[in-house]
Design a protein around this motif. Structure first.
Motif, PDB file in Angstrom:
ATOM      1  N   ILE A  79      47.479  44.275  -4.035  1.00 55.54           N
ATOM      2  CA  ILE A  79      46.421  43.970  -2.909  1.00 55.54           C
ATOM      3  C   ILE A  79      47.359  44.871  -1.660  1.00 55.54           C
ATOM      4  O   ILE A  79      48.441  44.300  -1.011  1.00 55.54           O
ATOM      5  N   LEU A  80      46.832  45.900  -1.139  1.00 50.70           N
ATOM      6  CA  LEU A  80      46.983  46.381  -0.110  1.00 50.70           C
ATOM      7  C   LEU A  80      46.554  45.937   1.238  1.00 50.70           C
ATOM      8  O   LEU A  80      45.442  45.671   1.536  1.00 50.70           O
ATOM      9  N   ASP A  81      47.482  45.162   2.211  1.00 50.41           N
ATOM     10  CA  ASP A  81      47.304  44.798   3.447  1.00 50.41           C
ATOM     11  C   ASP A  81      47.327  45.607   4.500  1.00 50.41           C
ATOM     12  O   ASP A  81      48.416  46.082   5.033  1.00 50.41           O
ATOM     13  N   HIS A  82      46.102  46.318   4.726  1.00 53.05           N
ATOM     14  CA  HIS A  82      46.134  47.506   5.658  1.00 53.05           C
ATOM     15  C   HIS A  82      46.347  47.185   7.014  1.00 53.05           C
ATOM     16  O   HIS A  82      46.401  48.260   7.969  1.00 53.05           O
ATOM     17  N   ARG A  83      46.448  46.120   7.362  1.00 49.70           N
ATOM     18  CA  ARG A  83      46.661  45.705   8.869  1.00 49.70           C
ATOM     19  C   ARG A  83      48.071  46.355   9.208  1.00 49.70           C
ATOM     20  O   ARG A  83      48.585  46.520  10.214  1.00 49.70           O
ATOM     21  N   TYR A  84      48.917  46.279   8.027  1.00 48.41           N
ATOM     22  CA  TYR A  84      50.231  46.740   8.045  1.00 48.41           C
ATOM     23  C   TYR A  84      50.623  48.022   7.349  1.00 48.41           C
ATOM     24  O   TYR A  84      51.807  48.452   7.730  1.00 48.41           O
ATOM     25  N   THR A  85      49.557  48.735   7.038  1.00 50.25           N
ATOM     26  CA  THR A  85      49.674  49.990   6.636  1.00 50.25           C
ATOM     27  C   THR A  85      49.905  51.123   7.609  1.00 50.25           C
ATOM     28  O   THR A  85      49.279  51.084   8.818  1.00 50.25           O
ATOM     29  N   ASP A  86      50.926  52.207   7.625  1.00 47.05           N
ATOM     30  CA  ASP A  86      51.189  52.897   8.767  1.00 47.05           C
ATOM     31  C   ASP A  86      52.036  54.114   8.335  1.00 47.05           C
ATOM     32  O   ASP A  86      52.447  54.056   7.526  1.00 47.05           O
TER      33      ASP A  86
END
Length: 340
Positions: A300-307
């Motif tokens: 489950i990728l939490d893209h709020r924190y993808t950078d």
């Protein structure tokens, strides 16, 4: 015809597998082997669960060491060794005991396959869906490891990054819920009989009062599935926290090919759209760990924190339900095995 299963061990993972398989028409659990000698207590622990809630179709004890509900009747055994069990009516064994069995003993058991719910360098194959399931060969692979909850969550994401951008190095930190072998209050340090981890003294401290740093076998487990992803490439450690289920992995990767944040997110969203198995979920909502409880998707990728920094350092946050989610993948690997 249903595949007849012996479930060895009904701890946290074993009970989750049991409940998931009871909903699956492809399998029939013929027997449970459990070292706990108290049959009423086994039934009680299946019926009542503080993490996932009580089941509605409850089991009860019936004659001759059977447990039964409206849909299933299961024999309960209490053998320390699997070779002491009559396996004449069993197709496969799911070993959810966590105990590292003698692989040579397992290979001689008269069943089609044995699935281990822990990583094993001596298994015929370690499988993580979305990474290497296509390598399964029923002619040579009898002892099949379904890896670990952490590796199951992490490796599909690492594979996508490595295939597209080539990982040069990295670091991961698993933030993991507490486990049954930990101390409730401070005591002597505890070593698990089922995990190849060098425990430190901090692991004897209260699991309900502390964040406990520890080593992790996550990257080692990944290397059994995808040899390039190993401890020479990616460093790792773990923080054990006082929550009941759902872990998260903080991932930092340095890559060879340049990329942007949008490109990374698009790669994962494209994978989710076209995935063969229910593995990946892309999250953009402001959620917390309990929101992913009982989620059967495990990357489950939490893209709020993808950078992405300087076009070559990627930051990811990966959630996973370390009990129910992982158990779902064990059953899905079994289903894949049957189709093969």
């Amino acid at each position: 015809m249903k595949t007849k299963v012996l479930l060895n061990g009904v701890g946290r993972i074993g009970k989750a597998i049991l409940k998931i398989m009871l909903e699956n028409k492809n399998f029939e659990i013929i027997a449970i082997n459990e070292i706990n000698p108290y049959l009423e207590n086994i039934v009680y622990s299946i019926n009542h669960d503080s993490t996932y809630g009580n089941i509605s179709d409850k089991f009860k004890v019936v004659q001759n060491n059977f447990i039964e509900n409206s849909c299933s009747k299961i024999k309960v055994l209490n053998h320390k060794n699997l070779n002491d069990i009559d396996l004449s009516n069993i197709d496969i064994i799911i070993d959810a005991s966590g105990v590292k069995e003698d692989i040579n003993l397992l290979k001689n058991l008269p069943v089609k396959a044995i699935f281990l719910t822990h990583p094993s360098s001596q298994a015929d194959i370690n499988i993580i869906l979305g990474v290497n399931e296509q390598n399964l060969d029923l002619n040579i692979h009898k002892i099949i490891s379904t890896s670990s909850c952490n590796a199951t969550a992490l490796l599909p994401a690492l594979k996508i990054i490595d295939e597209n951008y080539e990982i040069l190095c990295g670091d991961i930190v698993t933030i993991h819920p507490l486990l049954n072998h930990q101390r409730v209050l401070d005591g002597n340090f505890v070593s698990s009989q089922t995990r190849d981890v060098e425990y430190n003294f901090e692991f004897g401290r209260s699991s309900t009062q502390n964040i406990i740093p520890n080593k992790t076998t996550t990257i080692t487990a990944c290397s059994y599935v995808l040899p390039k992803i190993n401890s020479d490439l990616i460093s790792s450690n773990s923080l054990r926290v006082p929550t009941d289920t759902v872990g998260v992995i903080n991932v930092t990767l340095v890559i060879k090919e340049k990329c942007t944040k949008d490109e990374i997110i698009n790669k994962f969203c494209e994978y989710e759209k076209n995935q063969q198995f229910p593995i990946m979920l892309n999250n953009f909502e402001p959620l917390v760990s309990s929101d992913f409880k009982k989620e059967h998707k495990t990357t489950i990728l939490d893209h709020r924190y993808t950078d992405v920094k300087n076009q070559n350092m990627i930051k990811l946050l990966v959630w996973y339900d370390n009990e129910w989610g992982y158990a779902s993948k064990v059953v899905e690997i079994l289903q894949y095995y049957l189709k093969k």
